[in-house]
Design a protein around this motif. Structure first.
Motif, PDB file in Angstrom:
ATOM      1  N   TYR A  47       1.036  -1.221   0.122  1.00 45.87           N
ATOM      2  CA  TYR A  47      -0.040   0.074   0.413  1.00 45.87           C
ATOM      3  C   TYR A  47       0.383   0.891  -0.338  1.00 45.87           C
ATOM      4  O   TYR A  47       0.392   2.052   0.052  1.00 45.87           O
ATOM      5  CB  TYR A  47      -0.740   0.082   1.561  1.00 45.87           C
ATOM      6  CG  TYR A  47      -1.924  -1.090   1.265  1.00 45.87           C
ATOM      7  CD1 TYR A  47      -2.131  -1.762  -0.062  1.00 45.87           C
ATOM      8  CD2 TYR A  47      -2.634  -1.446   2.688  1.00 45.87           C
ATOM      9  CE1 TYR A  47      -3.398  -3.032  -0.184  1.00 45.87           C
ATOM     10  CE2 TYR A  47      -4.006  -2.332   2.788  1.00 45.87           C
ATOM     11  CZ  TYR A  47      -3.632  -2.781   1.226  1.00 45.87           C
ATOM     12  OH  TYR A  47      -4.529  -4.221   1.358  1.00 45.87           O
ATOM     13  N   VAL A  82       2.514   0.716   8.158  1.00 47.18           N
ATOM     14  CA  VAL A  82       2.519   1.250   9.224  1.00 47.18           C
ATOM     15  C   VAL A  82       2.511   0.696  10.988  1.00 47.18           C
ATOM     16  O   VAL A  82       3.436  -0.261  11.130  1.00 47.18           O
ATOM     17  CB  VAL A  82       0.892   1.338   9.428  1.00 47.18           C
ATOM     18  CG1 VAL A  82       0.311   1.922   8.207  1.00 47.18           C
ATOM     19  CG2 VAL A  82      -0.045  -0.021   9.673  1.00 47.18           C
ATOM     20  N   CYS A 107      -3.494   2.724  12.365  1.00 50.92           N
ATOM     21  CA  CYS A 107      -4.437   1.919  11.628  1.00 50.92           C
ATOM     22  C   CYS A 107      -5.587   1.897  12.494  1.00 50.92           C
ATOM     23  O   CYS A 107      -5.508   1.655  13.573  1.00 50.92           O
ATOM     24  CB  CYS A 107      -4.192   0.274  11.584  1.00 50.92           C
ATOM     25  SG  CYS A 107      -5.205  -0.569  11.079  1.00 50.92           S
ATOM     26  N   SER A 108      -6.678   2.119  11.318  1.00 48.96           N
ATOM     27  CA  SER A 108      -8.600   1.936  12.470  1.00 48.96           C
ATOM     28  C   SER A 108      -8.310   0.634  12.830  1.00 48.96           C
ATOM     29  O   SER A 108      -8.807   0.688  14.421  1.00 48.96           O
ATOM     30  CB  SER A 108      -8.877   2.274  11.395  1.00 48.96           C
ATOM     31  OG  SER A 108      -9.208   1.571  10.217  1.00 48.96           O
ATOM     32  N   LEU A 109      -8.105   0.058  12.844  1.00 46.28           N
ATOM     33  CA  LEU A 109      -7.961  -1.822  13.277  1.00 46.28           C
ATOM     34  C   LEU A 109      -7.128  -1.561  15.091  1.00 46.28           C
ATOM     35  O   LEU A 109      -8.129  -2.289  15.530  1.00 46.28           O
ATOM     36  CB  LEU A 109      -7.784  -2.477  12.651  1.00 46.28           C
ATOM     37  CG  LEU A 109      -8.593  -3.249  11.146  1.00 46.28           C
ATOM     38  CD1 LEU A 109      -8.221  -4.282  10.441  1.00 46.28           C
ATOM     39  CD2 LEU A 109      -9.808  -3.665  12.133  1.00 46.28           C
ATOM     40  N   ASN A 135      -3.112  -6.611  12.939  1.00 48.64           N
ATOM     41  CA  ASN A 135      -3.419  -5.739  12.739  1.00 48.64           C
ATOM     42  C   ASN A 135      -4.060  -5.282  14.451  1.00 48.64           C
ATOM     43  O   ASN A 135      -4.798  -4.601  14.410  1.00 48.64           O
ATOM     44  CB  ASN A 135      -4.115  -4.988  11.887  1.00 48.64           C
ATOM     45  CG  ASN A 135      -3.997  -5.237   9.988  1.00 48.64           C
ATOM     46  OD1 ASN A 135      -3.309  -5.600   9.465  1.00 48.64           O
ATOM     47  ND2 ASN A 135      -4.384  -4.148   9.299  1.00 48.64           N
ATOM     48  N   CYS A 193     -11.671  -1.973   9.072  1.00 49.05           N
ATOM     49  CA  CYS A 193     -10.522  -1.023   8.577  1.00 49.05           C
ATOM     50  C   CYS A 193     -11.601  -0.159   7.700  1.00 49.05           C
ATOM     51  O   CYS A 193     -12.278  -0.348   7.254  1.00 49.05           O
ATOM     52  CB  CYS A 193     -10.064  -1.984   7.818  1.00 49.05           C
ATOM     53  SG  CYS A 193      -9.305  -0.983   6.409  1.00 49.05           S
ATOM     54  N   VAL A 195     -11.071   1.848   6.059  1.00 48.54           N
ATOM     55  CA  VAL A 195     -10.485   2.199   4.160  1.00 48.54           C
ATOM     56  C   VAL A 195     -11.487   1.299   3.402  1.00 48.54           C
ATOM     57  O   VAL A 195     -12.075   1.839   2.861  1.00 48.54           O
ATOM     58  CB  VAL A 195      -8.588   1.832   4.202  1.00 48.54           C
ATOM     59  CG1 VAL A 195      -8.570   1.905   2.238  1.00 48.54           C
ATOM     60  CG2 VAL A 195      -8.102   2.831   4.605  1.00 48.54           C
ATOM     61  N   GLU A 221     -10.917  -7.488   4.337  1.00 48.92           N
ATOM     62  CA  GLU A 221     -11.120  -6.991   5.414  1.00 48.92           C
ATOM     63  C   GLU A 221     -12.481  -6.070   4.886  1.00 48.92           C
ATOM     64  O   GLU A 221     -13.138  -5.042   5.570  1.00 48.92           O
ATOM     65  CB  GLU A 221     -10.106  -5.747   5.677  1.00 48.92           C
ATOM     66  CG  GLU A 221      -9.009  -5.859   5.984  1.00 48.92           C
ATOM     67  CD  GLU A 221      -7.694  -5.058   6.615  1.00 48.92           C
ATOM     68  OE1 GLU A 221      -7.741  -3.922   6.230  1.00 48.92           O
ATOM     69  OE2 GLU A 221      -6.699  -5.500   6.831  1.00 48.92           O
ATOM     70  N   CYS A 288      -5.528   4.686   2.165  1.00 44.39           N
ATOM     71  CA  CYS A 288      -5.320   4.521   3.504  1.00 44.39           C
ATOM     72  C   CYS A 288      -4.706   5.726   3.372  1.00 44.39           C
ATOM     73  O   CYS A 288      -3.257   5.501   3.631  1.00 44.39           O
ATOM     74  CB  CYS A 288      -4.512   3.119   3.746  1.00 44.39           C
ATOM     75  SG  CYS A 288      -4.346   3.620   5.502  1.00 44.39           S
ATOM     76  N   TYR A 290      -3.103   6.476   6.590  1.00 47.22           N
ATOM     77  CA  TYR A 290      -2.242   6.216   7.383  1.00 47.22           C
ATOM     78  C   TYR A 290      -1.053   5.784   6.706  1.00 47.22           C
ATOM     79  O   TYR A 290       0.507   6.312   7.222  1.00 47.22           O
ATOM     80  CB  TYR A 290      -2.699   5.331   8.824  1.00 47.22           C
ATOM     81  CG  TYR A 290      -3.938   5.595   9.133  1.00 47.22           C
ATOM     82  CD1 TYR A 290      -3.668   6.335   9.948  1.00 47.22           C
ATOM     83  CD2 TYR A 290      -4.962   4.641   8.830  1.00 47.22           C
ATOM     84  CE1 TYR A 290      -4.816   6.503  10.947  1.00 47.22           C
ATOM     85  CE2 TYR A 290      -5.910   5.480   9.917  1.00 47.22           C
ATOM     86  CZ  TYR A 290      -6.161   5.931  10.415  1.00 47.22           C
ATOM     87  OH  TYR A 290      -7.137   6.388  10.737  1.00 47.22           O
ATOM     88  N   MET A 291      -1.195   4.842   5.753  1.00 42.63           N
ATOM     89  CA  MET A 291      -0.140   4.338   4.956  1.00 42.63           C
ATOM     90  C   MET A 291       0.747   5.752   4.256  1.00 42.63           C
ATOM     91  O   MET A 291       1.919   5.267   4.031  1.00 42.63           O
ATOM     92  CB  MET A 291      -1.339   2.836   4.189  1.00 42.63           C
ATOM     93  CG  MET A 291      -1.411   2.053   4.673  1.00 42.63           C
ATOM     94  SD  MET A 291       0.363   1.220   4.451  1.00 42.63           S
ATOM     95  CE  MET A 291      -0.290  -0.435   5.004  1.00 42.63           C
TER      96      MET A 291
END
Ligand code: 13P
Ligand code: SF4
Length: 331
Positions: A47, A82, A107-109, A135, A193, A195, A221, A288, A290-291
Motif C-alpha cells: 500500500y 504502518v 491503523c483504524s483496526l 493489525n 478497517c 478504508v 477486510e 489508506c 495512514y499508509m
C-alpha cells in the motif's frame, strides 16, 4: 498465499544510480547512498506509494514482511508501512534498530482495540483462545494466544481444536469471513478497517455493468455485502497472484489502491481498475491515509537521523513474540 518481491541485483532503482526510472526523484540517490552506507534493509507494504516501493529491498504483504524482518541480518530495518507492522518487526528481531518514516502512521483496526478494554474483554472470557489479526498493537498481541494475517487466518483458526471457543479481534469483517469459511463460531471484536468499509457497492455495480467481463477481487477486510459480490477474496498477495494467474483481462480491485502498482508491473497488458469509494475523492479510489503518511522526504529523514525508532517494553515484546511465533510455526 504468502508472497514477497525480493529486489534482485538488477533492480534499476535499488542498485544503479545511473539508470533512469519513472519513480526516481531528486532524493533517490541520497536515499540509496544512506541505505548502503548504514546497511539498512527497507521493507515496504504493497500500500506504499510507487516511489517508496521502488526503493525497497522487499515489497510484500504483512505476513511476508514479518518474515523478511525476522530473517534479516541488516542492523537497521526501515519499515515503510504502518506502526503495527514496524512493531511486529521489532518483536521478531529485537536486536535490530527498527525505524519508521512517520510514527503517526497508525491503523483504524489497531486503534479499535485499546489495551484496557481488550484486557477486560479477554478476562471476561478466560477459556476462549484469543486469535488476533496482526493489525493490532504489541500490547494486544501480548494478550493473544496466536496471531494471524489475512493470508493465513483460515489456517490459524483451523489449527485450534474444535472443543475450544475462540475470540477473534480486532476486525469483525475478516472475523465474519473466516467464520463463514471455517464454520467456527467466534466472538468478534467490533473493529473495522476504515478504508475497506468505504468501498461503494453501488458504484461497483455500475462499474460491473460498464465492464461485464470484469472480475471483482476483494480483500477480506471488506464487509460481507462486498465480499459476496467478489469472484475472488484474498490478502493483498493473493489478489496479486490472482490477476497474474487468472485468464481474465479486466479486474476491479477492492482494496487499497497502492497494490495496483505491483499489479500493473506484473500484468501491464490487463485492465486494472481500483474499486470506487463513497466519497468523490481525488483518485476516486481507496487510499489508506495512514499508509500514505509515509513520503520519500520522511524516508530520507529517517535514514539520515536514524529516527523515529520503535521501542518496546521487553515484557510485552516477549509475550507478543510468543503469539507471533505460534503463527509463524504453523508454516
Ligand atoms: P495484508 O496482510 O493483505 O497485507 O493486509 C494488511 C493490511 O491490512 C494492510 O492494511
Ligand atoms: Fe489499517 Fe485499513 Fe490502513 Fe490497513 S488499510 S493500515 S487495515 S486502516
Amino acid at each position: 498465499m504468502m508472497r514477497i518481491m525480493i529486489r534482485s541485483l538488477t533492480n534499476p532503482v535499488a542498485t544503479s544510480r545511473t539508470e533512469v526510472h519513472p519513480n526516481r526523484t531528486r532524493l533517490t540517490p541520497d536515499i540509496l547512498d544512506l541505505k548502503h552506507e548504514k546497511n539498512v534493509v527497507l521493507l515496504a507494504h504493497y500500500y506504499q506509494s510507487p516511489g517508496i516501493q521502488e526503493l525497497a529491498d522487499h515489497v510484500g504483504d504483512s505476513l511476508a514482511l514479518a518474515r523478511a524482518a525476522e530473517r534479516t541480518d541488516a542492523p537497521i530495518i526501515l519499515f515503510c508501512g504502518v506502526h503495527f507492522m514496524a512493531e511486529t518487526a521489532k518483536i521478531l528481531n529485537p536486536t535490530r534498530k527498527v525505524l519508521v518514516p512517520d510514527l503517526h502512521a497508525g491503523c483504524s483496526l489497531a486503534e479499535s482495540a485499546p489495551v484496557a478494554k481488550f484486557r477486560a474483554f479477554v478476562d471476561a472470557h478466560p477459556h476462549h483462545v484469543v486469535v488476533s489479526y496482526i493489525n493490532c498493537s504489541a500490547e494486544v498481541k501480548a494478550m493473544s494466544d496466536i496471531i494471524c494475517t489475512s493470508s493465513n487466518a483460515v489456517r490459524v483458526v483451523n489449527s485450534i481444536p474444535t472443543q475450544h471457543e475462540i475470540i477473534f479481534a480486532p476486525d469483525k469483517h475478516l472475523g465474519a469471513y473466516i467464520q463463514r469459511i471455517t464454520g467456527r463460531k467466534m466472538l468478534l471484536w467490533d473493529g473495522v478497517c476504515e478504508v475497506h468499509v468505504e468501498i461503494s457497492a453501488d458504484k461497483l455495480e455500475l462499474l460491473l455493468e460498464k465492464y461485464p467481463e470484469a472480475k471483482l477481487i476483494a480483500h477480506p477486510e471488506c464487509p460481507e455485502h462486498l465480499l459476496t459480490m467478489a469472484d475472488h477474496v484474498g490478502s493483498t498477495s493473493s489478489l496479486l497472484d490472482f490477476v497474474e494467474r487468472d485468464t481474465g483481462t479486466t479486474f476491479i480491485v477492492a482494496t487499497e489502491a497502492g497494490i495496483l502498482h505491483k499489479m500493473r508491473q506484473a500484468v501491464p497488458y490487463k485492465r486494472l481498475i481500483a474499486a470506487p469509494v463513497h466519497a468523490d475523492n481525488a483518485c476516486a479510489c481507496s487510499e489508506c491515509p495512514y499508509m500514505k503518511l509515509n513520503t520519500l522526504e520522511k524516508v530520507h529523514a529517517a535514514l539520515l537521523n536514524e529516527e523515529p525508532e520503535i521501542v518496546l517494553n521487553e515484557d510485552i515484546r516477549h509475550r507478543a513474540y510468543r503469539a507471533l511465533r505460534n503463527m509463524l510455526d504453523l508454516g
